[in-house]
Design a protein around this motif. Structure first.
Motif, PDB file in Angstrom:
ATOM      1  N   ALA A  45       0.828  -1.208   0.000  1.00 29.74           N
ATOM      2  CA  ALA A  45       0.000   0.000   0.000  1.00 29.74           C
ATOM      3  C   ALA A  45       0.864   1.260   0.000  1.00 29.74           C
ATOM      4  O   ALA A  45       0.563   2.242  -0.702  1.00 29.74           O
ATOM      5  CB  ALA A  45      -0.929  -0.011   1.214  1.00 29.74           C
ATOM      6  N   ARG A  46       1.943   1.249   0.758  1.00 28.75           N
ATOM      7  CA  ARG A  46       2.811   2.423   0.841  1.00 28.75           C
ATOM      8  C   ARG A  46       3.496   2.698  -0.507  1.00 28.75           C
ATOM      9  O   ARG A  46       3.607   3.854  -0.930  1.00 28.75           O
ATOM     10  CB  ARG A  46       3.859   2.238   1.946  1.00 28.75           C
ATOM     11  N   TYR A  47       3.949   1.640  -1.181  1.00 26.51           N
ATOM     12  CA  TYR A  47       4.587   1.839  -2.481  1.00 26.51           C
ATOM     13  C   TYR A  47       3.552   2.235  -3.538  1.00 26.51           C
ATOM     14  O   TYR A  47       3.802   3.123  -4.359  1.00 26.51           O
ATOM     15  CB  TYR A  47       5.318   0.568  -2.910  1.00 26.51           C
ATOM     16  N   ARG A  48       2.418   1.604  -3.528  1.00 27.19           N
ATOM     17  CA  ARG A  48       1.378   1.906  -4.525  1.00 27.19           C
ATOM     18  C   ARG A  48       0.874   3.339  -4.383  1.00 27.19           C
ATOM     19  O   ARG A  48       0.594   4.002  -5.393  1.00 27.19           O
ATOM     20  CB  ARG A  48       0.231   0.907  -4.389  1.00 27.19           C
ATOM     21  N   GLN A  49       0.740   3.822  -3.162  1.00 25.70           N
ATOM     22  CA  GLN A  49       0.235   5.167  -2.926  1.00 25.70           C
ATOM     23  C   GLN A  49       1.312   6.243  -3.007  1.00 25.70           C
ATOM     24  O   GLN A  49       1.021   7.430  -2.863  1.00 25.70           O
ATOM     25  CB  GLN A  49      -0.436   5.215  -1.548  1.00 25.70           C
ATOM     26  N   GLY A  50       2.549   5.817  -3.230  1.00 31.05           N
ATOM     27  CA  GLY A  50       3.638   6.778  -3.349  1.00 31.05           C
ATOM     28  C   GLY A  50       4.118   7.334  -2.023  1.00 31.05           C
ATOM     29  O   GLY A  50       4.891   8.303  -1.986  1.00 31.05           O
ATOM     30  N   ILE A  51       3.692   6.722  -0.916  1.00 27.93           N
ATOM     31  CA  ILE A  51       4.134   7.174   0.409  1.00 27.93           C
ATOM     32  C   ILE A  51       5.588   6.807   0.627  1.00 27.93           C
ATOM     33  O   ILE A  51       6.348   7.559   1.247  1.00 27.93           O
ATOM     34  CB  ILE A  51       3.253   6.551   1.512  1.00 27.93           C
ATOM     35  N   GLU A  52       5.988   5.662   0.094  1.00 30.06           N
ATOM     36  CA  GLU A  52       7.345   5.160   0.269  1.00 30.06           C
ATOM     37  C   GLU A  52       8.026   5.053  -1.085  1.00 30.06           C
ATOM     38  O   GLU A  52       7.435   4.545  -2.049  1.00 30.06           O
ATOM     39  CB  GLU A  52       7.327   3.788   0.944  1.00 30.06           C
ATOM     40  N   ALA A  53       9.252   5.543  -1.164  1.00 28.97           N
ATOM     41  CA  ALA A  53      10.018   5.449  -2.402  1.00 28.97           C
ATOM     42  C   ALA A  53      11.299   4.652  -2.229  1.00 28.97           C
ATOM     43  O   ALA A  53      11.831   4.090  -3.187  1.00 28.97           O
ATOM     44  CB  ALA A  53      10.345   6.850  -2.914  1.00 28.97           C
ATOM     45  N   MET A  54      11.800   4.589  -0.985  1.00 35.34           N
ATOM     46  CA  MET A  54      13.048   3.869  -0.731  1.00 35.34           C
ATOM     47  C   MET A  54      12.784   2.378  -0.562  1.00 35.34           C
ATOM     48  O   MET A  54      11.710   1.982  -0.081  1.00 35.34           O
ATOM     49  CB  MET A  54      13.733   4.426   0.515  1.00 35.34           C
ATOM     50  N   PRO A  55      13.734   1.523  -0.919  1.00 37.75           N
ATOM     51  CA  PRO A  55      13.562   0.079  -0.742  1.00 37.75           C
ATOM     52  C   PRO A  55      13.458  -0.297   0.742  1.00 37.75           C
ATOM     53  O   PRO A  55      13.845   0.463   1.626  1.00 37.75           O
ATOM     54  CB  PRO A  55      14.823  -0.522  -1.366  1.00 37.75           C
ATOM     55  N   THR A  56      12.940  -1.495   0.962  1.00 38.03           N
ATOM     56  CA  THR A  56      12.799  -2.064   2.310  1.00 38.03           C
ATOM     57  C   THR A  56      13.775  -3.221   2.466  1.00 38.03           C
ATOM     58  O   THR A  56      13.974  -4.008   1.536  1.00 38.03           O
ATOM     59  CB  THR A  56      11.365  -2.565   2.533  1.00 38.03           C
ATOM     60  N   LEU A  57      14.363  -3.333   3.654  1.00 36.10           N
ATOM     61  CA  LEU A  57      15.244  -4.458   3.968  1.00 36.10           C
ATOM     62  C   LEU A  57      14.573  -5.336   5.019  1.00 36.10           C
ATOM     63  O   LEU A  57      14.190  -4.856   6.089  1.00 36.10           O
ATOM     64  CB  LEU A  57      16.585  -3.968   4.506  1.00 36.10           C
ATOM     65  N   ILE A  58      14.419  -6.616   4.697  1.00 39.19           N
ATOM     66  CA  ILE A  58      13.912  -7.596   5.656  1.00 39.19           C
ATOM     67  C   ILE A  58      15.090  -8.417   6.150  1.00 39.19           C
ATOM     68  O   ILE A  58      15.834  -9.002   5.354  1.00 39.19           O
ATOM     69  CB  ILE A  58      12.863  -8.516   5.008  1.00 39.19           C
TER      70      ILE A  58
END
Length: 485
Positions: A45-58
């Motif tokens: 949801a965060r990537y689709r809505q443009g809230i998040e642009a930086m990659p995520t590390l798991i």
């Protein structure tokens, strides 16, 4: 693989809402709660809505980073635009994987020091805006704090604990905006396990900026055996610590969400390595030809599947003289992750073949075998055995194992329905309730994907004849092999 539609349970909606609203948080939810899919749903949801642009590390245990998170992303329809790239393998492979244009990357805890150094020396800035610490208890021994130098400069002081935790602490607050700790057992060895995990969330704001301050506030040192001192929590410690963490933590107990009279069943799929898959296909083809040619009784059909089941479990008996040889260890890896997730809670493991037991004992040397000694059962029920290996035939009527634990893992599978039901009953839901334990029973089936493992489980769940199940399986496999790719 056909993607499934994700319809979140009520408790999963709570997890999604919690992560969506709180940037740095803890998710303490029972084993099998679906923490991974909930977390991926929030990220999508965060990537689709443009809230998040930086990659995520798991960050996760090896097998979980390598396959569980990528597979979870491929499983669900609403995650079709997402990808999890594992940063696994040798140094060259890891470096290449980091250059993928993907929203999410996963890495095992052991490679964290390498990852931190990689960005220091590669000339690239730290790219991950969010870190997900899966099985965050892996960080429980980290001892770090922020200190000020004589000229007022803030610096990170490392005073002990794991190398991986200290490495991650370098970026936890200076370069990571969002942080989520995921675990089912945040304090397996007591409240002292919480400080390090929480430091990654808030740099000591809630539990103390140093571990020493944390201990001084909520613990006391009492004389113990042989001159040692025991560190024990003060009477008010648990209540106050829970209150301190309440605004950033969601804690879910399975007993509050499930009917305790029914076990919680989870399937854990593993994929055979290519060499094992080739051996298995050859063996299965010969088995199906033999079954198709002759009218066979169920007991004979079951006997003809023995080698296929052995191969699915990871070893095959060559002959009486040569014994068995190992073909793969993917089920052992899966079991290791289940035990890791249990975080100290005893685990009962059902095996079938002697080769299973030998490999289990080699991989888990702290485990014990359920034998005829009464003391073994007493030790299990007293919590002194972390992993108990049991053949279903030896865990029949009359044994009481419910006090020792509530987690049962089927490492291998067999056709006998009565044995299957009896070993479940040894620590089953009704026995738990009768013994005064308000806790659900977790049953894990480790299944080699697209093998006879799945057919055996179908037989046990539907009570169909073995021969019918095998003939249906033969038709499905034959049809699949003829279908266009």
């Amino acid at each position: 693989m056909t993607r499934q539609t994700f319809v979140p349970h009520a408790y999963q909606r709570l997890i999604i809402e919690h992560q969506s609203e709180i940037a740095r948080s803890n998710v303490w939810a029972f084993m099998g709660a679906g923490k991974s899919v909930c977390t991926l749903t929030v990220l999508e949801a965060r990537y689709r809505q443009g809230i998040e642009a930086m990659p995520t590390l798991i960050v996760a245990p090896l097998r979980v980073a390598q396959s569980t998170w990528p597979d979870e992303c491929k499983k669900w329809a609403h995650l079709s635009a997402m990808e999890v790239v594992p940063i696994i393998g040798d140094v060259q492979q890891r470096s290449l994987q980091l250059r993928h244009d993907a929203p999410i990357f996963s890495i095992n805890y052991e490679n964290l020091p390498w990852l931190i150094d990689h960005f220091k020396h590669d000339g690239r800035s730290w790219p991950f805006g969010t870190v997900i610490a899966d099985e965050s208890t892996r960080l429980k021994s980290t001892r770090v704090s922020y200190q000020r130098s004589e000229n007022g400069t803030l610096f990170l002081k490392r005073s002990g604990g794991s190398v991986r935790g200290r490495a991650l602490a370098e970026v936890a607050h200076t370069k990571v905006r969002r942080w989520v700790n995921l675990t089912g057992t945040p304090a397996p060895n007591g409240l002292r396990d919480l400080w390090s995990q929480q430091w990654m969330v808030d740099a000591g704001k809630r539990l103390g900026r140093t571990y020493s301050a944390f201990e001084q506030r909520w613990f006391q040192s009492l004389p113990g055996d042989r001159g040692y001192h025991d560190i024990r929590p003060l009477p008010h410690a648990q209540e106050q610590i829970q209150a301190a963490l309440a605004d950033c933590t969601i804690s879910l107990d399975a007993a509050d969400w499930f009917d305790l009279q029914q076990p919680i069943v989870r399937r854990v799929y593993v994929d055979l390595p290519s060499h094992a898959r080739r051996l298995y296909r050859d063996m299965e083809r010969e088995m199906f030809i033999e079954i198709d040619k002759h009218e066979v009784e169920a007991v004979n059909a079951a006997a003809r599947t023995m080698k296929a089941l052995q191969l699915a479990s990871g070893a095959i008996i060559v002959d009486e003289k040569s014994g068995w040889r190992e073909v793969h260890d993917v089920k052992l890896q899966a079991l290791d992750e289940i035990i890791e997730e249990a975080a100290g809670m005893p685990v009962l493991v059902a095996y079938h073949f002697k080769s299973d037991l030998a490999r289990l004992q080699r991989t888990f040397p702290d485990g014990r075998v359920l034998d005829h000694e009464p003391q073994t059962i007493r030790d299990w029920n007293a919590g002194r055995i972390p992993v108990l290996f049991a053949h279903p035939a030896s865990a029949g009527h009359g044994l009481n194992l419910q006090d020792g634990g509530n987690i049962l893992v089927f490492f291998a599978h067999w056709w006998d329905l009565e044995q299957f039901q009896q070993i479940i009953e040894r620590l089953g839901p009704m026995r738990q309730l009768q013994a005064g334990h308000r806790r659900p029973v977790f049953i894990y089936h480790i299944l080699a994907r697209d093998t006879i493992d799945e057919d055996v489980l179908l037989r046990l769940q539907t009570k169909r004849d073995v021969q019918d199940v095998l003939l249906d399986a033969m038709k499905r496999r034959t049809h699949a092999s003829r279908s266009p790719a």
